[in-house]
Design a protein around this motif. Structure first.
Motif, PDB file in Angstrom:
ATOM      1  N   ILE A  20       0.868  -1.185   0.000  1.00  0.00           N
ATOM      2  CA  ILE A  20       0.000   0.000   0.000  1.00  0.00           C
ATOM      3  C   ILE A  20       0.900   1.229   0.000  1.00  0.00           C
ATOM      4  N   ALA A  21       0.924   1.929  -1.125  1.00  0.00           N
ATOM      5  CA  ALA A  21       1.791   3.100  -1.278  1.00  0.00           C
ATOM      6  C   ALA A  21       1.015   4.361  -0.951  1.00  0.00           C
ATOM      7  N   SER A  22       1.547   5.158  -0.038  1.00  0.00           N
ATOM      8  CA  SER A  22       0.893   6.398   0.400  1.00  0.00           C
ATOM      9  C   SER A  22       1.843   7.571   0.174  1.00  0.00           C
ATOM     10  N   LEU A  23       1.367   8.573  -0.541  1.00  0.00           N
ATOM     11  CA  LEU A  23       2.153   9.769  -0.837  1.00  0.00           C
ATOM     12  C   LEU A  23       1.520  10.969  -0.151  1.00  0.00           C
ATOM     13  N   TYR A  24       2.349  11.753   0.563  1.00  0.00           N
ATOM     14  CA  TYR A  24       1.844  12.936   1.271  1.00  0.00           C
ATOM     15  C   TYR A  24       2.756  14.136   0.999  1.00  0.00           C
ATOM     16  N   PRO A  25       2.176  15.330   0.847  1.00  0.00           N
ATOM     17  CA  PRO A  25       3.001  16.541   0.795  1.00  0.00           C
ATOM     18  C   PRO A  25       3.542  16.862   2.184  1.00  0.00           C
ATOM     19  N   VAL A  26       4.821  17.182   2.275  1.00  0.00           N
ATOM     20  CA  VAL A  26       5.447  17.559   3.550  1.00  0.00           C
ATOM     21  C   VAL A  26       6.472  18.662   3.288  1.00  0.00           C
ATOM     22  N   HIS A  27       6.787  19.417   4.345  1.00  0.00           N
ATOM     23  CA  HIS A  27       7.746  20.506   4.198  1.00  0.00           C
ATOM     24  C   HIS A  27       8.802  20.503   5.297  1.00  0.00           C
ATOM     25  N   SER A  28       8.795  19.484   6.153  1.00  0.00           N
ATOM     26  CA  SER A  28       9.772  19.414   7.227  1.00  0.00           C
ATOM     27  C   SER A  28       9.868  17.982   7.726  1.00  0.00           C
ATOM     28  N   GLU A  29      10.944  17.688   8.453  1.00  0.00           N
ATOM     29  CA  GLU A  29      11.103  16.363   9.047  1.00  0.00           C
ATOM     30  C   GLU A  29      10.024  16.107  10.095  1.00  0.00           C
ATOM     31  N   SER A  30       9.589  17.158  10.765  1.00  0.00           N
ATOM     32  CA  SER A  30       8.517  17.016  11.751  1.00  0.00           C
ATOM     33  C   SER A  30       7.239  16.524  11.083  1.00  0.00           C
ATOM     34  N   GLU A  31       6.915  17.082   9.919  1.00  0.00           N
ATOM     35  CA  GLU A  31       5.728  16.634   9.196  1.00  0.00           C
ATOM     36  C   GLU A  31       5.889  15.189   8.720  1.00  0.00           C
ATOM     37  N   VAL A  32       7.107  14.814   8.337  1.00  0.00           N
ATOM     38  CA  VAL A  32       7.366  13.426   7.947  1.00  0.00           C
ATOM     39  C   VAL A  32       7.040  12.490   9.102  1.00  0.00           C
ATOM     40  N   ARG A  33       7.514  12.828  10.302  1.00  0.00           N
ATOM     41  CA  ARG A  33       7.262  11.973  11.471  1.00  0.00           C
ATOM     42  C   ARG A  33       5.766  11.873  11.768  1.00  0.00           C
ATOM     43  N   THR A  34       5.055  12.970  11.590  1.00  0.00           N
ATOM     44  CA  THR A  34       3.606  12.956  11.820  1.00  0.00           C
ATOM     45  C   THR A  34       2.907  12.016  10.853  1.00  0.00           C
ATOM     46  N   VAL A  35       3.300  12.075   9.572  1.00  0.00           N
ATOM     47  CA  VAL A  35       2.694  11.200   8.568  1.00  0.00           C
ATOM     48  C   VAL A  35       3.017   9.736   8.863  1.00  0.00           C
ATOM     49  N   LEU A  36       4.262   9.451   9.234  1.00  0.00           N
ATOM     50  CA  LEU A  36       4.645   8.070   9.544  1.00  0.00           C
ATOM     51  C   LEU A  36       3.821   7.522  10.704  1.00  0.00           C
ATOM     52  N   ALA A  37       3.627   8.337  11.727  1.00  0.00           N
ATOM     53  CA  ALA A  37       2.819   7.901  12.875  1.00  0.00           C
ATOM     54  C   ALA A  37       1.383   7.627  12.442  1.00  0.00           C
ATOM     55  N   VAL A  91       6.710  12.796   1.132  1.00  0.00           N
ATOM     56  CA  VAL A  91       7.111  11.540   1.754  1.00  0.00           C
ATOM     57  C   VAL A  91       6.272  10.432   1.134  1.00  0.00           C
ATOM     58  N   LEU A  92       6.912   9.319   0.819  1.00  0.00           N
ATOM     59  CA  LEU A  92       6.243   8.188   0.191  1.00  0.00           C
ATOM     60  C   LEU A  92       6.507   6.954   1.048  1.00  0.00           C
ATOM     61  N   ILE A  93       5.449   6.402   1.617  1.00  0.00           N
ATOM     62  CA  ILE A  93       5.536   5.216   2.467  1.00  0.00           C
ATOM     63  C   ILE A  93       4.879   4.049   1.740  1.00  0.00           C
ATOM     64  N   VAL A  94       5.558   2.914   1.698  1.00  0.00           N
ATOM     65  CA  VAL A  94       4.971   1.702   1.110  1.00  0.00           C
ATOM     66  C   VAL A  94       4.805   0.675   2.220  1.00  0.00           C
ATOM     67  N   THR A  95       3.577   0.507   2.644  1.00  0.00           N
ATOM     68  CA  THR A  95       3.230  -0.438   3.711  1.00  0.00           C
ATOM     69  C   THR A  95       3.116  -1.841   3.114  1.00  0.00           C
ATOM     70  N   ARG A  96       3.730  -2.817   3.784  1.00  0.00           N
ATOM     71  CA  ARG A  96       3.693  -4.189   3.268  1.00  0.00           C
ATOM     72  C   ARG A  96       3.024  -5.130   4.251  1.00  0.00           C
ATOM     73  N   TYR A  97       2.073  -5.915   3.733  1.00  0.00           N
ATOM     74  CA  TYR A  97       1.502  -7.048   4.460  1.00  0.00           C
ATOM     75  C   TYR A  97       2.061  -8.321   3.826  1.00  0.00           C
ATOM     76  N   PHE A  98       2.874  -9.055   4.571  1.00  0.00           N
ATOM     77  CA  PHE A  98       3.513 -10.260   4.042  1.00  0.00           C
ATOM     78  C   PHE A  98       2.466 -11.334   3.768  1.00  0.00           C
ATOM     79  N   GLY A  99       2.545 -11.935   2.568  1.00  0.00           N
ATOM     80  CA  GLY A  99       1.541 -12.916   2.149  1.00  0.00           C
ATOM     81  C   GLY A  99       1.953 -14.357   2.297  1.00  0.00           C
TER      82      GLY A  99
END
Length: 208
Positions: A20-37, A91-99
């Motif tokens: 599951i690939a999720s793309l979010y606009p961010v402008h700082s490392e703080s925003e990156v951490r918020t999106v990851l959480a 920031v682009l996060i790719v969430t993986r569920y192992f099959g």
């Protein structure tokens, strides 16, 4: 450079593993951490959440994380996808569920890159460019013609108002400004009134 204008998501299944690939606009490392959480909370049962981000501007930053996957086989392909499409402030996060079926290191890297590219293909992006913001007053008799010609100058309509004349606020790429002003002067026979509101500023212009 391109930037995401809003979050986007894409799904990929490879040998029963879900990505599951999720793309979010961010402008700082703080925003990156918020999106990851946020993503970790949304998908608590996932095997891994590898990610990459690129922050533009004067203090360019980029980073990737494999989040427990084999070294260089998850975060790096995601980062390469962002850079290959010239996307930043993202920031682009790719969430993986192992099959239950192992993909191998090469297959794993391909799957993460493909998932990242898929979400970049579906995302609504804008382009960073240096533009001049103009306000133009045009007689109604010339309005339709002028508006139809805007794409030829890569001019983007920001606002439109109808009063005694038609008033347009436009963002014109700096390199096209001289030719556009010449076009306005000629096509309206000098009847247009042009006011420069901002000169040569960096803006994010939506691409339709």
């Amino acid at each position: 450079m391109w930037v995401p204008l809003e979050p986007a998501r894409a799904h990929l299944v490879v040998l029963k593993s879900r990505f599951i690939a999720s793309l979010y606009p961010v402008h700082s490392e703080s925003e990156v951490r918020t999106v990851l959480a946020k993503i970790r909370t949304e998908f608590p049962g996932a095997s891994h959440h590898p990610y990459a981000y690129v922050l533009g501007g004067a203090f360019h930053q980029e980073h990737s994380s494999d989040d427990g996957e084999p070294g260089g086989k998850a975060g790096r392909p995601i980062l390469q996808a962002l850079k290959s499409r010239e996307v930043e402030d993202a920031v682009l996060i790719v969430t993986r569920y192992f099959g239950g079926v192992k993909l191998g290191t090469a297959g794993l890297a391909r799957a993460y890159r493909e998932a990242a590219l898929q979400v970049l293909e579906t995302a609504i992006l804008g382009q960073k460019m240096h533009v001049t913001i103009l306000s133009i007053g045009i007689p109604y008799s010339w309005y339709d013609y002028v508006e139809k010609q805007l794409p030829h100058f890569n001019a983007h309509l920001l606002a439109r108002e109808f009063t005694t004349d038609v008033h347009l606020n436009l963002a014109i790429p700096h390199d096209n400004l001289t030719s556009f002003l010449g076009f306005i002067e000629t096509s309206t026979r000098g009847q247009a009134r042009v006011t420069i509101l901002e000169e040569n500023v960096e803006r994010i212009v939506p691409i339709k």
